[in-house]
Write a protein that holds these residues in place. Structure first.
Motif, mmCIF file in Angstrom:
data_model
loop_
_atom_site.group_PDB
_atom_site.id
_atom_site.type_symbol
_atom_site.label_atom_id
_atom_site.label_comp_id
_atom_site.label_asym_id
_atom_site.label_seq_id
_atom_site.Cartn_x
_atom_site.Cartn_y
_atom_site.Cartn_z
ATOM 1 N N UNK A 86 0.860 -1.095 -0.098
ATOM 2 C CA UNK A 86 0.122 0.238 0.040
ATOM 3 C C UNK A 86 0.865 1.267 -0.038
ATOM 4 N N UNK A 87 2.122 1.219 0.499
ATOM 5 C CA UNK A 87 2.947 2.367 0.786
ATOM 6 C C UNK A 87 3.516 2.649 -0.757
ATOM 7 N N UNK A 88 3.990 1.446 -1.307
ATOM 8 C CA UNK A 88 4.689 1.604 -2.720
ATOM 9 C C UNK A 88 3.782 1.917 -3.879
ATOM 10 N N UNK A 89 2.435 1.527 -3.755
ATOM 11 C CA UNK A 89 1.714 1.832 -4.933
ATOM 12 C C UNK A 89 2.294 1.474 -6.515
ATOM 13 N N UNK A 90 2.384 0.188 -6.391
ATOM 14 C CA UNK A 90 3.023 -0.554 -7.591
ATOM 15 C C UNK A 90 1.970 -0.383 -8.574
ATOM 16 N N UNK A 91 2.898 -0.003 -9.942
ATOM 17 C CA UNK A 91 1.970 0.173 -11.257
ATOM 18 C C UNK A 91 1.848 -1.503 -11.554
ATOM 19 N N UNK A 92 0.622 -2.142 -11.455
ATOM 20 C CA UNK A 92 0.575 -3.345 -11.853
ATOM 21 C C UNK A 92 0.359 -3.429 -13.413
ATOM 22 N N UNK A 93 -0.018 -2.526 -14.065
ATOM 23 C CA UNK A 93 -0.465 -2.912 -15.441
ATOM 24 C C UNK A 93 0.798 -2.968 -16.161
ATOM 25 N N UNK A 94 1.759 -2.259 -15.873
ATOM 26 C CA UNK A 94 3.241 -2.633 -16.446
ATOM 27 C C UNK A 94 3.661 -3.914 -16.117
ATOM 28 N N UNK A 95 3.493 -4.527 -15.057
ATOM 29 C CA UNK A 95 4.100 -5.619 -14.689
ATOM 30 C C UNK A 95 3.203 -6.944 -15.083
ATOM 31 N N UNK A 96 1.902 -6.541 -15.706
ATOM 32 C CA UNK A 96 0.988 -7.784 -16.073
ATOM 33 C C UNK A 96 1.118 -7.455 -17.536
ATOM 34 N N UNK A 97 1.963 -7.080 -18.389
ATOM 35 C CA UNK A 97 1.948 -6.862 -19.833
ATOM 36 C C UNK A 97 2.470 -8.522 -19.993
ATOM 37 N N UNK A 98 1.672 -8.967 -20.949
ATOM 38 C CA UNK A 98 2.006 -10.271 -21.528
ATOM 39 C C UNK A 98 1.594 -11.332 -20.780
ATOM 40 N N UNK A 99 0.947 -11.265 -19.710
ATOM 41 C CA UNK A 99 0.808 -12.076 -18.599
ATOM 42 C C UNK A 99 -0.124 -13.518 -19.202
ATOM 43 N N UNK A 100 -1.249 -13.091 -19.807
ATOM 44 C CA UNK A 100 -1.952 -14.424 -20.469
ATOM 45 C C UNK A 100 -1.351 -14.824 -21.640
ATOM 46 N N UNK A 101 -0.070 -14.100 -22.429
ATOM 47 C CA UNK A 101 0.502 -14.697 -23.409
ATOM 48 C C UNK A 101 1.368 -15.839 -22.723
ATOM 49 N N UNK A 102 1.976 -15.766 -21.750
ATOM 50 C CA UNK A 102 2.714 -16.761 -21.175
ATOM 51 C C UNK A 102 2.220 -17.572 -20.101
ATOM 52 N N UNK A 103 0.874 -17.278 -19.841
ATOM 53 C CA UNK A 103 0.149 -18.249 -18.992
ATOM 54 C C UNK A 103 -0.030 -19.888 -19.191
ATOM 55 N N UNK A 104 -0.252 -19.990 -20.377
ATOM 56 C CA UNK A 104 -0.170 -21.700 -20.658
ATOM 57 C C UNK A 104 1.131 -22.102 -20.401
ATOM 58 N N UNK A 105 2.319 -21.809 -20.851
ATOM 59 C CA UNK A 105 3.553 -22.152 -20.499
ATOM 60 C C UNK A 105 3.812 -22.219 -18.811
#
Length: 231
Positions: A86-105
Motif C-alpha cells: 500500500x505504501x509503494x503503490x506499484x503500477x501493476x499494469x506494466x508488470x502484467x504486460x504479456x501475462x496471458x500470453x505466457x500463462x499456458x507455459x
C-alpha cells in the motif's frame, strides 16, 4: 430383510467434508493470488490461503504448526507485505504486460512441478504403514515431540537453515544500503568524541569586502557647512 452397510467402505465424516471444503478454498485463493489485478487483493487472497492451510493443519491434528502459521505468516509477514504494497503503490499494469500470453507455459510448468512433488512426497502420506503411536508419546503432545525431534535428529539441518537465513538477511541489508552522493551523513562516534573547545571557535578575520565609495567633493563641502559639523 434390510441390506447392511459394508463396514469396509469409507464413510464421509465431518472432518473429511471440512477437508474438501478447505482444500477447495485453498486452491481458489492460490489461483486468485496470481490472477488478481490488484496487488492488495492478491495479498489478501494470500492471507486467506495461509489461514485455510492452517485449518487443514488443525484437521490433521498438528496444532503447533497451525498456530505458528497463523501467528507468523498471517499475523506478521502478511501484515508487513500489505503495508509495503500500500505504501509503494506499484503500477501493476506494466508488470502484467504479456501475462496471458505466457500463462499456458507457466501453467504447464506448475503442473509438472506439482506432479514431481506428488511423486516425491507420496510415500509420506501412507498412514497405513505408519507404526502405532506410543502411549508416552501421546502423553507428551505434538509440540513437545516436534521440539524433541528437531533438536535431536535434525539439529544439524536446523543449524544449516539458520545460517542460510542469516546470510540471506545480511545480503538483503547489504543490497539496500546504497549510499547516495547527495545525502548528508554524520558519524555518531565523532559527535560523541567532540570536546567543548571544538564545538565553538572564535576567529578574528579582516574584512575582505571592497572599501566604501568616496563621497563627491560637493557633498563633502555641504556636509562641512552643516551646523554641528567639526571644523
Amino acid at each position: 430383510m434390510r441390506p447392511t452397510a459394508d463396514a469396509s467402505r469409507p464413510t464421509m465424516t465431518i472432518e473429511s467434508a471440512l477437508f474438501y471444503v478447505f482444500s477447495a478454498i485453498l486452491l481458489f485463493a492460490s489461483f486468485r493470488v496470481i490472477t488478481a489485478r490488484s496487488t492488495v487483493y492478491a495479498a489478501l487472497f494470500l492471507v486467506l490461503a495461509f489461514f485455510t492451510a492452517a485449518c487443514l493443519w488443525m484437521l490433521l491434528r498438528a496444532e503447533f504448526l497451525s498456530i505458528a502459521l497463523v501467528l507468523v505468516y498471517v499475523g506478521a509477514v502478511m501484515v508487513l507485505f500489505l503495508f509495503v504494497v500500500m505504501m509503494l503503490d506499484v503500477n501493476t499494469d506494466a508488470l502484467r504486460t504479456g501475462f496471458w500470453k505466457h500463462f499456458p507455459l507457466a501453467a504447464l510448468v506448475g503442473v509438472v512441478i506439482a506432479l514431481e512433488m506428488a511423486v516425491v512426497l507420496l510415500g509420506g502420506f501412507r498412514l497405513g504403514e505408519a507404526p502405532p503411536p506410543d502411549a508416552e508419546a501421546l502423553r507428551l503432545g505434538n509440540s513437545k515431540l516436534l521440539g524433541i525431534e528437531i533438536y535431536t535428529q535434525y539439529l544439524y539441518p536446523l543449524q544449516i537453515a539458520a545460517v542460510l537465513l542469516l546470510v540471506a538477511i545480511i545480503a538483503a541489508i547489504a543490497l539496500t544500503l546504497r549510499r547516495r552522493k547527495d545525502s548528508k551523513y554524520v558519524d555518531p562516534a565523532a559527535q560523541v568524541r567532540a570536546r567543548k573547545g571544538e564545538r565553538l571557535r572564535i576567529v578574528k578575520m579582516q574584512p575582505e569586502g571592497p572599501p566604501p565609495p568616496a563621497a563627491p567633493e560637493g557633498a563633502a563641502a555641504d556636509a562641512a557647512r552643516l551646523p554641528g559639523a567639526p571644523t
